[in-house]
Scaffold this motif. Structure first.
Motif, PDB file in Angstrom:
ATOM      1  N   SER A 115      33.013  23.454  49.906  1.00 39.23           N
ATOM      2  CA  SER A 115      33.451  24.363  51.123  1.00 39.23           C
ATOM      3  C   SER A 115      33.253  25.757  50.723  1.00 39.23           C
ATOM      4  O   SER A 115      32.975  26.282  49.566  1.00 39.23           O
ATOM      5  N   GLY A 116      33.297  26.544  51.818  1.00 35.60           N
ATOM      6  CA  GLY A 116      33.198  27.906  51.667  1.00 35.60           C
ATOM      7  C   GLY A 116      34.376  28.597  50.966  1.00 35.60           C
ATOM      8  O   GLY A 116      34.166  29.565  50.098  1.00 35.60           O
ATOM      9  N   THR A 117      35.566  28.180  51.163  1.00 41.47           N
ATOM     10  CA  THR A 117      36.826  28.673  50.573  1.00 41.47           C
ATOM     11  C   THR A 117      36.803  28.268  49.133  1.00 41.47           C
ATOM     12  O   THR A 117      36.953  29.207  48.172  1.00 41.47           O
ATOM     13  N   PHE A 139      38.707  35.105  58.821  1.00 42.08           N
ATOM     14  CA  PHE A 139      39.315  33.780  58.981  1.00 42.08           C
ATOM     15  C   PHE A 139      40.505  33.732  57.614  1.00 42.08           C
ATOM     16  O   PHE A 139      40.103  34.107  56.437  1.00 42.08           O
ATOM     17  N   ALA A 156      41.008  31.906  55.726  1.00 43.50           N
ATOM     18  CA  ALA A 156      40.337  31.128  54.565  1.00 43.50           C
ATOM     19  C   ALA A 156      40.057  32.143  53.118  1.00 43.50           C
ATOM     20  O   ALA A 156      40.251  31.986  52.075  1.00 43.50           O
ATOM     21  N   ASP A 188      32.258  37.207  50.850  1.00 37.28           N
ATOM     22  CA  ASP A 188      32.585  36.131  51.597  1.00 37.28           C
ATOM     23  C   ASP A 188      31.459  36.306  52.795  1.00 37.28           C
ATOM     24  O   ASP A 188      31.444  36.768  53.652  1.00 37.28           O
ATOM     25  N   VAL A 233      30.256  33.811  54.105  1.00 39.98           N
ATOM     26  CA  VAL A 233      30.358  32.509  54.759  1.00 39.98           C
ATOM     27  C   VAL A 233      29.851  32.425  56.141  1.00 39.98           C
ATOM     28  O   VAL A 233      29.021  31.516  56.708  1.00 39.98           O
ATOM     29  N   SER A 250      29.274  28.931  53.559  1.00 42.62           N
ATOM     30  CA  SER A 250      29.711  27.675  53.813  1.00 42.62           C
ATOM     31  C   SER A 250      28.783  26.880  54.590  1.00 42.62           C
ATOM     32  O   SER A 250      27.771  27.323  55.289  1.00 42.62           O
ATOM     33  N   LYS A 277      28.184  26.991  60.927  1.00 39.50           N
ATOM     34  CA  LYS A 277      27.361  27.931  59.966  1.00 39.50           C
ATOM     35  C   LYS A 277      25.917  27.617  60.130  1.00 39.50           C
ATOM     36  O   LYS A 277      25.451  26.522  60.561  1.00 39.50           O
TER      37      LYS A 277
HETATM   38  C1  LIG Z   1      34.900  34.417  56.997  1.00 41.71           C
HETATM   39  C2  LIG Z   1      35.219  32.985  56.682  1.00 41.71           C
HETATM   40  N1  LIG Z   1      35.473  32.729  55.220  1.00 41.71           N
HETATM   41  C3  LIG Z   1      35.850  31.462  54.797  1.00 41.71           C
HETATM   42  C4  LIG Z   1      35.767  30.469  55.467  1.00 41.71           C
HETATM   43  C5  LIG Z   1      35.933  29.193  55.102  1.00 41.71           C
HETATM   44  O1  LIG Z   1      35.004  28.312  54.912  1.00 41.71           O
HETATM   45  P1  LIG Z   1      34.987  26.660  54.659  1.00 41.71           P
HETATM   46  O2  LIG Z   1      35.665  26.255  56.003  1.00 41.71           O
HETATM   47  O3  LIG Z   1      33.552  26.169  54.716  1.00 41.71           O
HETATM   48  O4  LIG Z   1      35.969  26.641  53.635  1.00 41.71           O
HETATM   49  C6  LIG Z   1      35.352  30.600  57.079  1.00 41.71           C
HETATM   50  C7  LIG Z   1      35.169  29.595  57.880  1.00 41.71           C
HETATM   51  O5  LIG Z   1      35.105  29.603  58.915  1.00 41.71           O
HETATM   52  C8  LIG Z   1      35.135  32.093  57.264  1.00 41.71           C
HETATM   53  O6  LIG Z   1      34.911  32.082  58.729  1.00 41.71           O
END
Ligand SMILES: Cc1ncc(COP(=O)(O)O)c(C=O)c1O
Length: 425
Positions: free
Chosen positions: A71-73, A98, A100, A168, A170, A192, A197
């Protein structure tokens, strides 16, 4: 009764309006048929789907190292964990992102230090400078909603304090700012592949890094056990002992990697469509004086997958009403700061960070960001939007703004410093 501009649902990824071609499905089907779903099996690195996807990412982004993850997180957290910051280190991040982003900082053992955003909702570098101290050990920059942050200015602050920067990125895969891909300016860049995305595998992500040793640590931390991290290096691997690092199982699987890799072929087309639709819509509403469309930090440094504009001269209640009126016209508009919509892109809804504080106390931490968000409306612009959808969007915005202007004198510009916001009530 007044007829709505459109009755069809506004196209968004969560209604199935995704930029995935039938041709893209062949690769994951083959990966399924292969029955080899785990990335670290008997095959050579270059014969795996994840290995091929990572090679394509390195070429596309012009980086030495790329790691596909879950995941992006996870990618943001790995970018930070691989820096080996001390537990509880302060990590600066913007108040408009976000949830996250601060969550990933916490996952990596850090404590988020929130930084203001300016009226264009960009990371406010002046506020970053004001809040810098030796306790701040890293900066997480966010290219929020596909708009690049001011990387040269942020890197100058980071260099002055000799601390690393994790991007980030993402929401910004494919965005080039000042000749460089977002995500490749800092020490690490996180992306992500969640469905909304630039590449869509449902869930997923990847990390890019400059430094081989940092990358090796990230690979181990992602779950490359018993020497498997060495497969990521064509030459001699960095001299780290993988037993020194915990294993978090943030690996990407072969099926998703095959899909993401296949989708890369159409990424340039997706980016072209986003940009051309966005520019078309912005051009057609440019004469609406009460609307301030979000401006990029340098010309052209945006993807165009989200239209954000502010109504800087009216109260938050009116912004919420304008968003509701746009929804009645058939467009998925959202007032970013609405009391009835706990939007997790607004820092005051990150209650997990501020236990025991009231929403008003939390908002008072970033008064400028609170004000700018209270004026903002956010509209998703999927790459599946047709010209007719864009025309509907233009018509809906023009209709709502004209109607409100004729029935409400309060849409006329007023002094920005007497603006009421819901949170002031
Ligand atoms: C700015 C930002 N960072 C992190 C994330 C998290 O990504 P993921 O859902 O793949 O963990 C998102 C998700 O939309 C995001 O918009």
């Amino acid at each position: 009764m007044d007829k709505a501009v459109r009755t069809l649902p506004w196209p968004t990824y969560d209604k199935g309006n995704v930029f995935v071609d039938d041709e893209d499905l062949g690769a994951p089907r083959q990966a399924l048929a292969n029955r080899l779903y785990f990335r670290y099996d008997y095959r050579a690195y270059n014969d795996t789907e994840t290995g091929r996807f990572e090679a394509a990412l390195r070429r596309y982004l012009g980086v030495p190292h790329a790691l596909a993850v879950s995941s992006g997180t996870a990618a943001i957290a790995l970018g930070l964990m691989s820096l080996e910051l001390e537990p509880g280190a302060l990590v600066a991040c913007p108040g408009f992102t976000f949830a996250a982003t601060p969550s990933a900082i916490m996952l990596a053992g850090g404590r988020p230090l929130l930084i203001e955003c300016d009226h264009n909702l960009h990371f406010d570098v002046a506020d970053l400078e004001r809040k810098m101290s030796p306790a701040v050990r890293a900066i997480v920059v966010v290219h929020m909603r596909g708009f690049a942050s001011d990387m040269p200015a942020i890197l100058a602050v980071a260099n002055k304090w000799n601390i690393p920067v994790v991007e980030d990125a993402v929401p910004s895969l494919g965005l080039v700012a000042g000749g460089k891909h977002t995500g490749t300016f800092g020490d690490a860049g996180a992306f992500s592949t969640q469905s909304d995305k630039s590449l869509n595998t449902g869930e997923g992500g990847f990390l890019v890094c400059r430094d081989a040793t940092q990358f090796a640590k990230a690979v181990v931390l992602s779950g490359a056990y018993e020497g498997r991290f060495k497969r990521h290096f064509a030459g001699p691997p960095p001299e780290i002992c993988d037993l020194d690092y915990p294993l978090f199982s943030f690996r990407m699987d072969e099926i998703r990697a095959a899909l993401a890799h296949a989708e890369m072929a159409r990424l340039p087309r997706r980016l072209e469509i986003l940009r051309s639709n966005y520019d078309y819509v912005v051009d057609q509403i440019a004469d609406l004086e009460r609307i301030s469309v979000r401006q990029p930090v340098i010309p052209g440094s945006y993807l165009g997958d989200s239209l954000i504009f502010r109504l800087p001269h009216v109260s938050n209640d009116h912004v919420v009403q304008v968003a509701a009126a746009l929804r009645s016209e058939g467009v998925d508009a959202r007032a970013l700061a609405s009391a009835n919509d706990p939007n997790v892109r607004c820092f005051w809804n990150w209650r997990f960070l501020f236990r025991g504080k009231s929403p008003a106390e939390i908002r008072a931490l970033l008064p400028a960001t609170t004000q700018h968000l209270s004026h903002a409306i956010d509209i998703p612009m999927s790459p599946t939007l047709t010209r007719a959808d864009c025309d509907d969007l233009i018509r809906a915005i023009r209709k709502v703004m004209q109607r409100r202007a004729s029935s409400h004198a309060d849409l006329a510009p007023r002094s920005a410093d007497v603006v009421e916001t819901a949170e002031a009530k």
